[in-house]
Design a protein around this motif. Structure first.
Motif, PDB file in Angstrom:
ATOM      1  N   UNK A  10       0.846  -1.208   0.000  1.00 58.04           N
ATOM      2  CA  UNK A  10       0.000   0.000   0.000  1.00 58.04           C
ATOM      3  C   UNK A  10       0.882   1.259   0.000  1.00 58.04           C
ATOM      4  N   UNK A  11       1.942   1.229   0.850  1.00 56.08           N
ATOM      5  CA  UNK A  11       2.845   2.388   0.931  1.00 56.08           C
ATOM      6  C   UNK A  11       3.512   2.639  -0.416  1.00 56.08           C
ATOM      7  N   UNK A  12       3.946   1.556  -1.069  1.00 55.21           N
ATOM      8  CA  UNK A  12       4.608   1.699  -2.381  1.00 55.21           C
ATOM      9  C   UNK A  12       3.649   2.284  -3.398  1.00 55.21           C
ATOM     10  N   UNK A  13       2.385   1.788  -3.334  1.00 49.97           N
ATOM     11  CA  UNK A  13       1.377   2.309  -4.278  1.00 49.97           C
ATOM     12  C   UNK A  13       1.156   3.806  -4.077  1.00 49.97           C
ATOM     13  N   UNK A  14       1.041   4.193  -2.781  1.00 54.63           N
ATOM     14  CA  UNK A  14       0.820   5.622  -2.480  1.00 54.63           C
ATOM     15  C   UNK A  14       1.978   6.462  -2.993  1.00 54.63           C
ATOM     16  N   UNK A  15       3.203   5.943  -2.740  1.00 56.92           N
ATOM     17  CA  UNK A  15       4.393   6.694  -3.164  1.00 56.92           C
ATOM     18  C   UNK A  15       4.415   6.876  -4.674  1.00 56.92           C
ATOM     19  N   UNK A  16       4.113   5.776  -5.388  1.00 58.75           N
ATOM     20  CA  UNK A  16       4.184   5.898  -6.851  1.00 58.75           C
ATOM     21  C   UNK A  16       3.066   6.794  -7.374  1.00 58.75           C
ATOM     22  N   UNK A  17       1.895   6.765  -6.670  1.00 64.16           N
ATOM     23  CA  UNK A  17       0.810   7.661  -7.106  1.00 64.16           C
ATOM     24  C   UNK A  17       1.248   9.109  -6.928  1.00 64.16           C
ATOM     25  N   UNK A  18       1.887   9.367  -5.740  1.00 70.40           N
ATOM     26  CA  UNK A  18       2.344  10.745  -5.486  1.00 70.40           C
ATOM     27  C   UNK A  18       3.395  11.152  -6.501  1.00 70.40           C
ATOM     28  N   UNK A  19       4.328  10.220  -6.778  1.00 71.60           N
ATOM     29  CA  UNK A  19       5.390  10.539  -7.740  1.00 71.60           C
ATOM     30  C   UNK A  19       4.786  10.781  -9.115  1.00 71.60           C
ATOM     31  N   UNK A  20       3.808   9.973  -9.493  1.00 70.26           N
ATOM     32  CA  UNK A  20       3.164  10.098 -10.803  1.00 70.26           C
ATOM     33  C   UNK A  20       2.420  11.401 -10.948  1.00 70.26           C
ATOM     34  N   UNK A  21       1.995  11.948  -9.793  1.00 75.33           N
ATOM     35  CA  UNK A  21       1.189  13.166  -9.848  1.00 75.33           C
ATOM     36  C   UNK A  21       2.056  14.414 -10.023  1.00 75.33           C
ATOM     37  N   UNK A  55       3.058  19.457  -6.658  1.00 74.51           N
ATOM     38  CA  UNK A  55       2.516  18.695  -7.813  1.00 74.51           C
ATOM     39  C   UNK A  55       3.051  19.245  -9.129  1.00 74.51           C
ATOM     40  N   UNK A  56       3.366  20.535  -9.145  1.00 78.65           N
ATOM     41  CA  UNK A  56       3.984  21.152 -10.332  1.00 78.65           C
ATOM     42  C   UNK A  56       5.301  21.795  -9.918  1.00 78.65           C
ATOM     43  N   UNK A  57       6.333  21.499 -10.666  1.00 83.45           N
ATOM     44  CA  UNK A  57       7.596  22.196 -10.422  1.00 83.45           C
ATOM     45  C   UNK A  57       8.283  22.475 -11.756  1.00 83.45           C
TER      46      UNK A  57
END
Ligand code: PAF
Length: 322
Positions: A10-21, A55-57
């Protein structure tokens, strides 16, 4: 054991979702990161990153690393580049209504120019860009342009007669400068330093922040504070970025652009106040008291052409802003 695995997944999924965003946007401009364009762009980027919680940089490309201003505008229009901070020099080739602001001696001073660009006229002009596939966020600033050359001091318009000067790829400038007797040679900015060094052209014209950051004192002996035209600049974003922002993020971008513009203008003010002494120290011979009236008199006949192209009423409306 099983529960631990699930927790990790679950933690990995959250991290990748955040990274993807996270969207990393390419922003380019013509001068160094410490110049007025760099200061304005950095202030904008910092505000966007803060306001969108990362989310934007931005990834910044100073020193025309992605090409000259024409290429930058084209890339933003095509969506192959996300953002650019550019002067209006080449912009009129994409959004013809912009050309009017490049008329020599149209603006009296910084206060006048900034009032017009931030007022109804300038804001309408930003909106006109949308129809051409460019989203204008805010008017930043390049500054009032001055002449430099390797041949002689310019005290009055007649001293400019016969000088081969690099200009921007901008017909409004070129028509005006011809009345000073200059031989205008349009050239993209990335080629200018070498052209001055090799003597392909005698001179060029740009605001103090550009002359300083590009170290033109190394290749030009004379600087004359001609103030012959105001050079606005604008922060533009590609529609494919803008159109996917929600309303809250659009507000963050717009507010960030205003802060970027304020920071850029402050740097222009600082360079105007301190840069001339620095350029003198670097060996430039500076004419501070130029006969402005001789330039205004020379350019007066060109105003008939400008009035035909843009409308005498529109020119007067800008001039009459107090
Ligand atoms: O002279 C130009 O082309 C412009 O003033 C510059 C240096 C690209 C900054 O907008």
């Amino acid at each position: 054991m099983k529960t631990t695995h699930i927790a990790f997944a679950v933690a990995a999924l959250c991290l990748s979702a955040a990274a993807g965003a996270q969207t990393v946007m390419k922003i380019s401009y013509s001068t160094s990161i410490t110049s007025h364009y760099g200061v304005g762009s950095t202030a904008f980027c910092d505000e966007v990153e803060k306001g969108t919680q990362g989310r934007y940089k931005c990834q910044q490309f100073p020193n025309a690393a992605l090409g000259g201003e024409r290429e930058m505008i084209e890339a933003v229009q095509l969506g192959t580049q996300d953002l650019a901070n550019v002067s209006t020099g080449a912009l009129g080739n994409f959004v013809p209504e912009v050309k009017i602001v490049d008329i020599p001696f149209l603006f009296r001073d910084y206060a006048h120019a900034r009032k017009v660009m931030d007022g109804e006229f300038g804001q309408d002009l930003l909106k006109k860009m949308t129809a051409k596939g460019i989203v204008g966020l805010a008017w930043t600033e390049n500054g009032f342009r001055h002449m430099t050359n390797s041949k002689r001091a310019i005290n009055q318009a007649s001293d400019a007669n016969g000088l081969k000067m690099r200009t921007m790829e901008n017909k409004v400038h070129m028509e005006g400068y011809k009345t000073f007797g200059i031989l205008p040679t349009p050239m993209a900015w990335p080629e200018v330093f070498t052209a001055l060094q090799q003597g392909t052209v005698d001179g060029q014209e740009n605001p103090i922040p550009v002359i300083l950051s590009a170290k033109l004192s190394q290749v030009q002996k004379h600087l004359s504070l001609t103030n012959h035209v105001y050079s606005p600049a604008v922060l533009i974003v590609a529609p494919n970025i803008w159109n996917k922002l929600n309303d809250a993020d659009k507000k963050v971008f717009s507010e960030a652009a205003k802060k970027g513009a304020a920071a850029q203008r402050k740097k222009v003010n600082d360079d105007e106040a301190n840069g001339i002494a620095e350029l003198k120290k670097d060996g430039m011979q500076v004419v501070e008291q130029v006969n402005g009236e001789s330039f205004r008199k020379a350019v007066a006949p060109a105003y008939a052409g400008y009035a035909k192209e843009f409308g005498a009423d529109k020119i007067a409306a800008i001039q009459n802003v107090k």
